[in-house]
Design an enzyme around this catalytic site. Sequence first.
Site, PDB file in Angstrom:
ATOM      1  N   HIS A 160       0.835  -1.309  -0.233  1.00 44.65           N
ATOM      2  CA  HIS A 160       0.014   0.073  -0.046  1.00 44.65           C
ATOM      3  C   HIS A 160       0.802   1.355  -0.188  1.00 44.65           C
ATOM      4  O   HIS A 160       1.959   1.185   0.331  1.00 44.65           O
ATOM      5  CB  HIS A 160      -0.889   0.003   1.298  1.00 44.65           C
ATOM      6  CG  HIS A 160      -2.003  -0.810   1.260  1.00 44.65           C
ATOM      7  ND1 HIS A 160      -1.967  -2.278   1.388  1.00 44.65           N
ATOM      8  CD2 HIS A 160      -3.377  -0.853   0.757  1.00 44.65           C
ATOM      9  CE1 HIS A 160      -3.094  -2.884   1.168  1.00 44.65           C
ATOM     10  NE2 HIS A 160      -3.933  -1.858   0.965  1.00 44.65           N
ATOM     11  N   LYS A 176      -0.461   4.828   4.443  1.00 43.86           N
ATOM     12  CA  LYS A 176      -1.188   3.899   5.206  1.00 43.86           C
ATOM     13  C   LYS A 176      -0.859   3.752   6.684  1.00 43.86           C
ATOM     14  O   LYS A 176       0.256   3.548   6.961  1.00 43.86           O
ATOM     15  CB  LYS A 176      -1.338   2.625   4.498  1.00 43.86           C
ATOM     16  CG  LYS A 176      -2.439   1.761   5.304  1.00 43.86           C
ATOM     17  CD  LYS A 176      -2.786   0.459   4.324  1.00 43.86           C
ATOM     18  CE  LYS A 176      -3.652  -0.728   4.972  1.00 43.86           C
ATOM     19  NZ  LYS A 176      -5.044  -0.045   5.274  1.00 43.86           N
TER      20      LYS A 176
HETATM   21  P1  NAD Z   1      -7.147   9.175   5.175  1.00 46.08           P
HETATM   22  O1  NAD Z   1      -6.131   9.149   6.022  1.00 46.08           O
HETATM   23  O2  NAD Z   1      -6.979   9.605   3.671  1.00 46.08           O
HETATM   24  O3  NAD Z   1      -8.538   9.786   5.539  1.00 46.08           O
HETATM   25  C1  NAD Z   1      -8.975   9.481   7.054  1.00 46.08           C
HETATM   26  C2  NAD Z   1      -9.883  10.601   7.177  1.00 46.08           C
HETATM   27  O4  NAD Z   1     -10.723  10.268   8.487  1.00 46.08           O
HETATM   28  C3  NAD Z   1      -9.151  11.915   7.381  1.00 46.08           C
HETATM   29  O5  NAD Z   1      -9.822  13.012   6.644  1.00 46.08           O
HETATM   30  C4  NAD Z   1      -9.424  11.945   9.150  1.00 46.08           C
HETATM   31  O6  NAD Z   1      -9.231  13.409   9.497  1.00 46.08           O
HETATM   32  C5  NAD Z   1     -10.501  11.283   9.298  1.00 46.08           C
HETATM   33  N1  NAD Z   1     -10.605  10.865  10.616  1.00 46.08           N
HETATM   34  C6  NAD Z   1      -9.396  10.752  11.607  1.00 46.08           C
HETATM   35  N2  NAD Z   1     -10.128  10.285  12.931  1.00 46.08           N
HETATM   36  C7  NAD Z   1     -11.334  10.481  12.797  1.00 46.08           C
HETATM   37  C8  NAD Z   1     -12.126  10.595  13.801  1.00 46.08           C
HETATM   38  N3  NAD Z   1     -12.026  10.104  14.760  1.00 46.08           N
HETATM   39  N4  NAD Z   1     -13.562  10.880  13.126  1.00 46.08           N
HETATM   40  C9  NAD Z   1     -13.719  11.263  12.020  1.00 46.08           C
HETATM   41  N5  NAD Z   1     -12.817  11.473  11.201  1.00 46.08           N
HETATM   42  C10 NAD Z   1     -11.556  11.044  11.357  1.00 46.08           C
HETATM   43  O7  NAD Z   1      -7.401   7.656   4.944  1.00 46.08           O
HETATM   44  P2  NAD Z   1      -7.979   6.801   3.577  1.00 46.08           P
HETATM   45  O8  NAD Z   1      -7.257   6.133   2.794  1.00 46.08           O
HETATM   46  O9  NAD Z   1      -9.219   7.669   3.424  1.00 46.08           O
HETATM   47  O10 NAD Z   1      -8.590   5.496   4.618  1.00 46.08           O
HETATM   48  C11 NAD Z   1      -9.501   5.613   5.533  1.00 46.08           C
HETATM   49  C12 NAD Z   1      -9.918   4.307   6.227  1.00 46.08           C
HETATM   50  O11 NAD Z   1     -10.450   3.382   5.159  1.00 46.08           O
HETATM   51  C13 NAD Z   1      -8.418   3.541   6.595  1.00 46.08           C
HETATM   52  O12 NAD Z   1      -8.796   2.722   7.732  1.00 46.08           O
HETATM   53  C14 NAD Z   1      -8.395   2.687   5.432  1.00 46.08           C
HETATM   54  O13 NAD Z   1      -7.610   1.484   5.502  1.00 46.08           O
HETATM   55  C15 NAD Z   1      -9.808   2.215   5.163  1.00 46.08           C
HETATM   56  N6  NAD Z   1      -9.839   1.674   3.482  1.00 46.08           N
HETATM   57  C16 NAD Z   1     -10.744   0.793   3.448  1.00 46.08           C
HETATM   58  C17 NAD Z   1     -11.187   0.210   2.317  1.00 46.08           C
HETATM   59  C18 NAD Z   1     -12.110  -0.697   2.142  1.00 46.08           C
HETATM   60  O14 NAD Z   1     -12.460  -1.019   1.271  1.00 46.08           O
HETATM   61  N7  NAD Z   1     -12.735  -1.253   3.189  1.00 46.08           N
HETATM   62  C19 NAD Z   1     -10.517   0.694   1.167  1.00 46.08           C
HETATM   63  C20 NAD Z   1      -9.521   1.852   1.527  1.00 46.08           C
HETATM   64  C21 NAD Z   1      -9.169   2.134   2.604  1.00 46.08           C
END
Ligand code: NAD
Length: 243
Positions: free
Chosen positions: A132, A136
């Site tokens: 990744h 991440k």
């Molecule tokens: P990212 O860091 O770009 O975004 C995360 C967002 O969440 C940020 O805007 C951050 O400010 C916010 N955040 C952090 N703590 C928070 C809280 N307590 N309350 C509300 N918002 C909060 O990350 P990303 O790449 O968008 O990934 C987000 C999550 O999704 C990760 O856990 C990642 O592993 C997961 N993900 C899952 C899939 C899937 O298919 N299930 C795919 C991609 C990413």
Amino acid sequence: MALRILLNGARGKMGRAVAAAAPEMGVAVAASTDLGDDVSAPMRSVDAVVDFSSHQATRELLEAAVALGKPVVIGTTGHSPEEKARLLNLAERVPCVWAGNFSIGVNLLFALARRASRALGEDYDAEVVEMHHRMKKDAPSGTAARLLEIILEERKLDRTALRHGREGITGERARTEVGVHSLRGGDVIGDHTVIFAGAGERLELTHRAGDRAVFARGALRAAQWVSTRKPGVYDMQDVLGLA
Ligand code: NAD
């Protein structure tokens, strides 16, 4: 009428991908929240909640959803097994799709990995490799964790069989060991390979995600699907009819 969702983690990479995919999926992002925002008040006026934020946010989000009886889609990863077990007790009180990966290809990979584990048995050493982007925050990925669970289930092993990386004089590989390796770098959206290595041959099952839109569309499809279900925890296999 379009399904109205609250999108939590809206400013993140996945949050932006979900907002971009919503119109083509017939979904309206009626409320957006991120770190520091209250989720309860905006949740009142939506049909479902979609979460891609941080594992630390899941408890508060689920408590609000249970209090208001709202269907939830959890895409966030990085929960420890103990943390996830506690959160699932909350999640099952509302209709909830909880999936470490919403892509159709990865969900097929889960089914293929199960079939290969069953067919090949422990004469074939199983290892999972994921890569990744450098931002991440958790490892191994939620998808790798699910692939490992499948292999452990099929081989009737527990988590002590997992080998997270190797270093030094490790000794010979035990037959029951299941290796897991997390690579990080650049802007890789998500690659997963399951390797079954036997005497004289090796099977590798690989999925590569090239665009976050695949997860976003899958999560929105899950939101539509779960909004008409009874309370309980479902995964993407249920949504896609692969279960
Ligand atoms: P990212 O860091 O770009 O975004 C995360 C967002 O969440 C940020 O805007 C951050 O400010 C916010 N955040 C952090 N703590 C928070 C809280 N307590 N309350 C509300 N918002 C909060 O990350 P990303 O790449 O968008 O990934 C987000 C999550 O999704 C990760 O856990 C990642 O592993 C997961 N993900 C899952 C899939 C899937 O298919 N299930 C795919 C991609 C990413």
